[in-house]
Design a protein around this motif. Structure first.
Motif: not given
Ligand code: ATP
Ligand code: MG
Lengths: 511, 365
Positions: A311-313, A331, A333-334, A337
């Motif tokens: 998810f990139g968090v 890296g 999350p935006t 999404m």
């Protein structure tokens, strides 16, 4: 509302009891005339749906809440607890539903917070603290470094620290509010064996779990609450899970794992050789549209970490993640999404929800851009969206404008789910989707996931609940110590094959 | 994808409809806390009315123009400061940036620059200062309090380097006229800087309370990790806030310079406390995640009106400082006292209060 007579023979007096206790929060009547008796040496289950009042009851026993009416009795004497410290001094150890550790303190310091062993001149005996902690960890069969800081511990590990904290003093009563919700079978088994020892030594145990099989395994008697009311207290012997469910929800329940057959479409998510040094390595898998893929493994195998890197968090050190064939920038999350990924995180208190924010605003948080025009948020849309999801997930609440923190644990989980389902994702990653959710709603969530998959959603589900994994997944991926060790199709997935791969006893055999 | 929630009646849950919206004690406590900003607004009106009745000359157009213009720099900086505090951050370097802006204006004017050129350079300096604050907070990961205590000293020091201990006072009237309280928008007692403030305040209110950006700031302030997990660009948003704060602080430096007709390196010393005090007085939670822009603006105006009234009544400056301090303490204290009282009354109404408990207030609130 009197207790039914004890099953057989003479009994010692109850160590701890509630008599006709009521407790309200504003308009919400969380407990109404509830009575409960705990006898030495018994393991007693407390069952009820989300929001039935279980945690409120426990907090009343623990001195966190004071009853509006009714009394708490210790050894038959009415007492008034002015705070949790009083309850602790009376020998009551409590594990709350949500871990409440101090993130900047070490595990050992957390366990002994407020009652550190002293040396001369009031100095804290650090060695004793550390050694006792190490001994507790050994007793629970987990490898956690007592000196490690509590920040960043997984929910399961946090829960284990809470358990160690409760075990660390000579408790006459051990109260546990969903201690196993994030644990896998082997940790739960360890916990149960420790609890059985305590019980044999004469301690009373009060246990809450939405996993009914655990209730039957550990407990002898059960008290059932419904909508804050006492329904019954009776021996478990002779009851079936169905009986219990019927008493909890007041009606019959449908099928438990309503898996729909679906047509599997093209690949929605591909993970290629994803690596995060020291955490997981070379993780490769695909999830296709319409498919529910479970990621199983023991606590600490790296499942949540993989989800977070996808998810990139968290940043991965190597490898790539593709959604619908397109690589995601790491890296962010935006960006994830925007590409249609959604992650329902495991830790709802820190990561899933903004506790002080209202229910409707929490649900809106993931879709702010879409709830209006030109960056303006339209409140009617926001409330409408929240209200729709509240109905769909059977949320139990007072007002949508209430802070989400006052909801019961299971209802908070529903808000997290709503918040992410509202983004209409292509790929949904759910980390412990039904943690703390009652049987009825669990089936509801499963039905929801199943129907979403049928509509073409790709679902990656991390779960410590083996029946859930076996009941819901089209394929089971198993991780062991940071590596994918097996991929088991639905037809071959059994408790045994999954556990074998998860414990690393036999890698690749089932792949 | 067809995933919109179905119509509510399609799956009407068994007896799970939300309970009726009756307000209990819990609600009252919450509503009161929320209405703190309204209370400050009411207090402002009350003080204003008392002033009209009690103090000669308070109501005159000249005095009102002076009174509001006198706090316009604090008011301007309070706008972005409110956003920062809502997002759980703080900027203590604002007054130093005001001083740096003022000193730079003077130094460049001395060097013979055209005023039209000085303004953009000063504003850019503000942006640069904000970028430095924001970079240290978001990229290096230092707490904003620590970072801006440092840059508070740094920017003030730079101001002294730029202008030394000189004062530059020979600004032509045509610029000064824009800022002083003797020139107002025709027909009103509003000076041009105050009008600008009102426009910016309205825009900031919309930004904070009705846009996705504003919502995100509340989430960041209340629970940063959850905001990050929800895909909110936490670092970028914080950086933007620091930059805007730097920009407005430097701009306030220009206004201050023109208003007093004097550019000095020590202009506006201590203003950061006044700004933060106003924002907190207006009910914005220093821990982040709670507050309204209306409250912050009411807080600034209240402090301004009080100061003016006390001055008109010949109350010495030291006493004024004490009054401001007391007001601030009261603003932090009152909501808690009210909450405690309501809670206690609720307990009593619930009846059957176990003995020995009556004096205690809830630990669960
Ligand atoms: N501090 C509080 N303020 C307001 N309402 C509360 C508070 N604590 C609990 N409630 C409400 O009381 C009811 C009972 O909540 P409780 O947490 O005891 O449920 P629970 O049985 O533990 O549920 P779960 O299985 O979901 O954990 C819920 O409706 C909840 O919203
Ligand atoms: Mg609970």
């Amino acid at each position: 509302m009197n207790e039914p007579v004890p099953e057989t023979g003479p009994r010692p007096a109850p160590v701890l009891a509630l008599k006709d206790v009521s407790k309200s929060f504003g308009a919400v009547r969380a407990l109404r005339d509830v009575s409960l008796q705990l006898f030495p040496g018994e393991a007693h289950a407390l069952a009820g749906e989300n929001g039935a009042g279980k945690s409120t009851l426990i907090k009343t026993l623990a001195g966190v809440h004071r009853p509006d009416s009714g009394e708490v009795l210790v050894d038959g004497e009415p007492v008034v607890f002015h705070g949790p410290a009083d309850a602790r001094d009376a020998g009551i150890a409590v594990i709350y539903q949500e871990p409440t550790l101090f993130p900047d303190l070490s595990i050992a310091e957390n366990i002994f917070m407020g009652r550190q062993p002293r040396r001369s001149l009031g100095r804290i005996d650090r060695r004793a603290v550390r050694e006792t902690t190490a001994a507790l960890m050994k007793r629970l069969g987990v490898e956690l470094d007592p000196d490690r800081s509590a920040r960043g511990l997984s929910i399961a590990d946090q829960q284990i620290v809470e358990i160690a904290k409760a075990l660390s003093f000579e408790a006459r009563v051990l109260i546990m509010d969903e201690p196993t919700a994030a644990l896998t079978g082997s940790e739960t088994a360890r916990l149960f064996s420790v609890v059985r020892t305590l019980r044999a030594e004469g301690a009373a145990v009060l246990f809450i779990s939405h996993r009914l099989e655990e209730i039957f395994e550990l407990c002898r008697r059960v008290t059932i609450l419904r909508d804050g009311r006492w329904i019954s207290s009776r021996p478990l012997a002779g009851l079936t899970e169905d009986d219990l469910v019927r008493a909890m929800v007041g009606r019959d329940l449908g099928e438990l794992y309503p898996k729909q057959g679906t047509d599997v479409g093209e690949t929605a998510l591909s993970v290629r050789r994803l690596t995060r040094e020291g955490v997981f390595r070379d993780v490769c898998f695909d999830v296709r549209r319409g498919e529910i893929v479970a990621l199983a493994g023991l606590v600490g195998a790296g499942r949540s970490e993989v989800a977070q890197a996808v998810f990139g968090v968290d940043r991965a050190d190597a490898g790539e993640v593709l959604v619908n064939g397109r690589a995601l920038p790491g890296g962010s999350p935006t960006a994830a999404m925007a590409a249609g990924l959604a992650l329902v995180p495991e830790d709802r208190r820190q990561r899933g929800l903004v506790m002080d924010m209202s229910i409707e605003r929490n649900i809106a948080l993931t879709g702010l851009g879409r709830l209006g025009r030109c960056g303006l948020v339209r409140r009617a849309l926001e409330r409408g969206r929240a209200a729709d999801w509240a109905v769909r997930l059977q949320l139990k609440y007072n007002r949508l404008a209430d802070p989400v923190g006052v909801l019961s644990g299971g209802n908070q989980q529903k808000v997290v789910l709503a918040k992410w389902l509202a983004t209409e994702p292509v790929v949904l990653i759910v980390d412990e989707p039904t943690r703390g959710i009652d049987v009825g709603t669990k089936a509801e969530v499963h039905r929801l996931l199943s129907s979403l998959a049928a509509e073409g959603l790709a679902v990656l589900m991390i779960s410590s609940d083996l029946p859930e994994v076996l009941g819901m997944a089209d394929r089971v991926l198993v991780m062991h110590e940071g590596r994918l060790t097996a991929e088991i199709p639905r037809s071959e997935a059994t408790e045994e094959s999954v556990m074998t791969a998860a414990t690393g006893r036999d890698t690749k055999a089932a792949a | 994808m067809a995933m919109a929630p179905e119509t509510p009646n399609a799956r009407r849950p068994r007896d799970r409809a939300p309970a009726p919206r009756t307000a209990g004690a819990g609600d009252t406590v919450r509503d009161l806390a929320l209405r703190w900003d309204t209370a400050v607004g009411a207090l402002l009106v009350a003080v204003f009315v008392v002033g009209l009745g009690s103090t000669d000359g308070f109501a005159s157009g000249e005095n009102l123009a002076f009174a509001f213009n006198d706090i316009v720099e604090v008011a301007l900086i309070a706008l972005p400061m409110t956003l920062l505090v809502v997002a759980g951050q703080v900027d203590l370097s604002v007054a130093s940036m005001l001083g740096l802006g003022s000193a730079l204006t003077g130094a460049l004017w001395n060097a013979g620059w055209a005023f039209e050129l000085i303004v953009p350079v000063v504003l850019l300096t503000g942006v640069a200062g904000g970028l430095l604050n924001g970079w240290l907070v978001t990229r290096v990961g230092l707490p904003s309090l620590a970072v801006t205590i440092g840059t508070l000293a740094l920017y003030r020091g730079l101001a002294s380097v730029v202008l030394g201990s000189d004062a530059v006072t020979d600004f032509p009237r045509v610029y000064a006229d824009w800022a002083v309280d003797t020139s107002t928008v025709p027909g009103t007692f509003l000076t041009y800087p105050v009008v600008l403030f009102l426009v910016l305040a309205a825009a900031t209110a919309v930004l904070l309370h009705s846009t996705a950006f504003g919502r995100s700031l509340f989430a960041i302030g209340a629970q940063e990790e959850a905001a990050y997990f929800a895909g909110i660009r936490v670092k970028r948003f914080k950086l933007i806030l620091f930059v805007v704060t730097g920009l407005l602080s430097a701009f306030a430096g220009i206004v201050f310079t023109l208003r007093y007709g004097s550019a000095r390196a020590d202009n506006g010393i201590g203003f950061e406390m006044l700004v933060i005090a106003s924002v907190l007085l207006g009910g914005v939670d220093f821990d982040g995640g709670k507050g309204t822009l209306f409250g912050a603006v009411a807080g600034v105006l209240l402090i301004g009106v009080l100061k003016n009234l006390l001055t008109l009544n010949d109350v010495p400056n030291e006493v004024q400082v004490i009054v401001t301090g007391l007001l601030l303490v009261a603003s932090v204290l009152t909501p808690r006292v009210v909450a405690a009282v309501v809670e206690r009354r609720h307990r009593r109404e619930a009846g059957a209060l176990p003995t020995g408990l009556a004096g205690r207030t809830g630990s669960e609130s």
